[in-house]
Write a protein that holds these residues in place. Structure first.
Motif, PDB file in Angstrom:
ATOM      1  N   LYS A  24      19.347  17.656  62.904  1.00 13.49           N
ATOM      2  CA  LYS A  24      19.374  17.593  61.441  1.00 13.49           C
ATOM      3  C   LYS A  24      18.882  18.934  60.895  1.00 13.49           C
ATOM      4  N   SER A  25      19.057  19.150  59.607  1.00 17.55           N
ATOM      5  CA  SER A  25      18.665  20.426  59.009  1.00 17.55           C
ATOM      6  C   SER A  25      17.813  20.231  57.764  1.00 17.55           C
ATOM      7  N   LEU A  26      16.979  21.218  57.512  1.00 13.13           N
ATOM      8  CA  LEU A  26      16.305  21.306  56.229  1.00 13.13           C
ATOM      9  C   LEU A  26      17.368  21.533  55.158  1.00 13.13           C
ATOM     10  N   GLN A  27      17.113  21.107  53.942  1.00 15.43           N
ATOM     11  CA  GLN A  27      18.072  21.309  52.856  1.00 15.43           C
ATOM     12  C   GLN A  27      17.959  22.742  52.363  1.00 15.43           C
ATOM     13  N   LYS A  28      19.021  23.515  52.575  1.00 16.02           N
ATOM     14  CA  LYS A  28      19.029  24.915  52.167  1.00 16.02           C
ATOM     15  C   LYS A  28      19.293  25.016  50.665  1.00 16.02           C
ATOM     16  N   VAL A  29      18.653  25.990  50.043  1.00 13.94           N
ATOM     17  CA  VAL A  29      18.759  26.224  48.613  1.00 13.94           C
ATOM     18  C   VAL A  29      19.470  27.558  48.409  1.00 13.94           C
ATOM     19  N   ASP A  30      20.396  27.615  47.457  1.00 12.81           N
ATOM     20  CA  ASP A  30      21.037  28.890  47.136  1.00 12.81           C
ATOM     21  C   ASP A  30      19.961  29.878  46.710  1.00 12.81           C
ATOM     22  N   SER A  31      20.037  31.089  47.242  1.00 14.49           N
ATOM     23  CA  SER A  31      19.060  32.109  46.874  1.00 14.49           C
ATOM     24  C   SER A  31      19.720  33.481  46.924  1.00 14.49           C
ATOM     25  N   ARG A  32      19.046  34.419  46.271  1.00 19.51           N
ATOM     26  CA  ARG A  32      19.549  35.789  46.261  1.00 19.51           C
ATOM     27  C   ARG A  32      18.377  36.733  46.022  1.00 19.51           C
ATOM     28  N   LEU A  33      18.589  37.985  46.378  1.00 18.09           N
ATOM     29  CA  LEU A  33      17.629  39.029  46.052  1.00 18.09           C
ATOM     30  C   LEU A  33      18.167  39.791  44.862  1.00 18.09           C
ATOM     31  N   GLU A  34      17.327  39.962  43.857  1.00 18.34           N
ATOM     32  CA  GLU A  34      17.702  40.709  42.662  1.00 18.34           C
ATOM     33  C   GLU A  34      16.601  41.727  42.388  1.00 18.34           C
ATOM     34  N   LYS A  35      16.929  42.996  42.613  1.00 19.45           N
ATOM     35  CA  LYS A  35      15.949  44.083  42.451  1.00 19.45           C
ATOM     36  C   LYS A  35      14.695  43.815  43.271  1.00 19.45           C
ATOM     37  N   GLY A  36      14.892  43.309  44.491  1.00 21.27           N
ATOM     38  CA  GLY A  36      13.788  43.061  45.407  1.00 21.27           C
ATOM     39  C   GLY A  36      13.060  41.753  45.198  1.00 21.27           C
TER      40      GLY A  36
END
Length: 119
Positions: free
Chosen positions: A96-108
């Motif tokens: 099974k997996s942990l629930q991944k969340v959309d994420s991004r880096l913006e200016k660090g």
């Protein structure tokens, strides 16, 4: 229709490498607990809930990793998860997996985006 909420977590450089850090937002039913993981210039964000019983992964604040620092660890039952995708590779919820969340880096800055259903 769902709406999105964005959470500014922290500058990536403030996280250990490799490392993980917990974040909490909101209260009551709106409370969200996240765990962000860093490995070099890469980061991933997951809901801080083990798929085995839904408990938070850590017992002590920000103590998410195995001793060798290569996997996330659920301190309740010893399940181990890959840093890159949250897949459980050892323990009671293997496969099974942990629930991944959309994420991004913006200016660090690491930013997580959660879709929420309005009440």
């Amino acid at each position: 229709m769902s709406e999105a909420a964005e959470f500014r977590l922290c500058p990536l450089e403030e996280m250990p490498d490799p490392g993980a850090r917990g974040f909490e937002f909101g209260e009551g039913r709106e409370r969200t607990e996240l765990v962000a993981v860093r490995a070099g210039a890469d980061a991933a964000v997951f809901i801080n809930a083990c798929p085995h019983q839904g408990t938070p992964l850590e017992t002590f604040p920000d103590r998410f990793l195995t001793r060798c620092g290569t996997r996330l660890l659920c301190s309740t039952h010893g399940a181990e998860f890959r840093l890159e995708d949250g897949l459980c590779v050892k323990g009671p919820c293997k496969g099974k997996s942990l629930q991944k969340v959309d994420s991004r880096l913006e200016k660090g800055i690491l930013i997580a985006r959660l879709d929420r259903d309005p009440d």
